[in-house]
Design a protein around this motif. Structure first.
Motif: not given
Length: 261
Positions: A3-4, A50-54, A62-69, A71-80
């Motif tokens: 799941k993306i 989706v992008t973690g700004y809200n 969960t976006v790109l295997d990053t579950t909010f709360g 894992a690191s949202i800033p690291e996830m954003r680098k993949r978007i």
């Protein structure tokens, strides 16, 4: 990673107003989605989740295997990668830059080149420009481009970081029909770069062949979602657009007209 995007029972409340209401949506690997709805339907609010700004008031994301709360949202954003008309506020910074440097700057998430560039990065930028039919603009400065060429250049910049998820938020807004078709034609090449595309619009004729699935939104809620052939019906679109419409398909794209019924 199957799941993306995985959003379950998400609510988002701002200033006491419920903007998103019990939204659930999953994007699986290999799918490319369009998100449709009128202005104010919740499309941008959903993207900001989706992008973690809200951050959701309630629910699971969960976006790109990053579950909010967890894992690191800033690291996830680098993949978007995100392309939005909001980026036009940087035009004054970009105006005197070469097209190839703007594309290349996406590697560093900057608006300009301020560090040494590896030969491999330059080769990747040239490949992106070729894929997006921007190679004829090499050596030209941004301010001399048409609006469509500028929009395609910014898409090239977003692809430079090899994003796993590419969000195009109303990329054809304000473009004439020729520039719009130029921008739409390059979405076919995005699939070859192994990015998952989320295309946000309220114009169904912008849904090209590369789009596999559609999410319909109205008043902060998901009306329906699934394969585009199942979702894009006259009944569903009359519901979200709040006016009777008819849909027909031509050249593998959906087109809309107002119904007299």
């Amino acid at each position: 990673m199957d799941k993306i995007i995985d959003i379950q029972n998400v609510k988002w409340v701002k200033s006491g107003q419920e903007i998103l209401k019990d939204v659930s949506w999953s994007v699986n690997k290999g799918e490319h989605w369009a998100v449709l709805g009128l202005n104010g339907s919740g499309k941008t609010s959903l993207l900001n989740i989706v992008t973690g700004y809200n951050y959701p008031t309630m629910g699971h994301v969960t976006v790109l295997d990053t579950t909010f709360g967890k894992a690191s949202i800033p690291e996830m954003r680098k993949r978007i990668g995100v392309v939005s008309t909001a980026l036009e506020r940087f035009d004054a910074t970009l105006n005197n830059q070469l097209v190839e440097d703007i594309v290349l700057s996406g590697k560093f998430s900057s608006f300009g080149i301020y560090q040494e560039v590896a030969d491999g990065d330059r080769a990747n930028a040239e490949s992106i420009m070729y894929d997006l039919r921007l190679d004829y603009l090499k050596g030209k400065v941004f301010r001399t481009l048409s609006q469509g060429e500028k929009r395609r250049t910014i898409i090239g910049r977003a692809l430079m970081a090899d994003p796993e998820l590419l969000i195009l938020d109303e990329p054809c807004s304000g473009l004439d029909i020729l520039s719009r078709e130029d921008v739409l034609s390059i979405t076919q090449n995005i699939k070859k770069r192994h990015s998952h595309l989320i295309y946000v619009t309220h114009h169904i004729e912008e849904i090209t062949e590369v789009i596999t699935h559609v999410l319909l939104m109205k008043d902060g809620e998901v009306v329906t979602c699934g394969k585009k052939e199942d979702v894009l019906t006259s009944s569903n679109l009359s519901d979200i657009y709040k006016v009777p419409v008819k849909i027909h398909w031509e050249n593998k794209r959906p087109w809309l007209s107002i119904s007299d019924k």
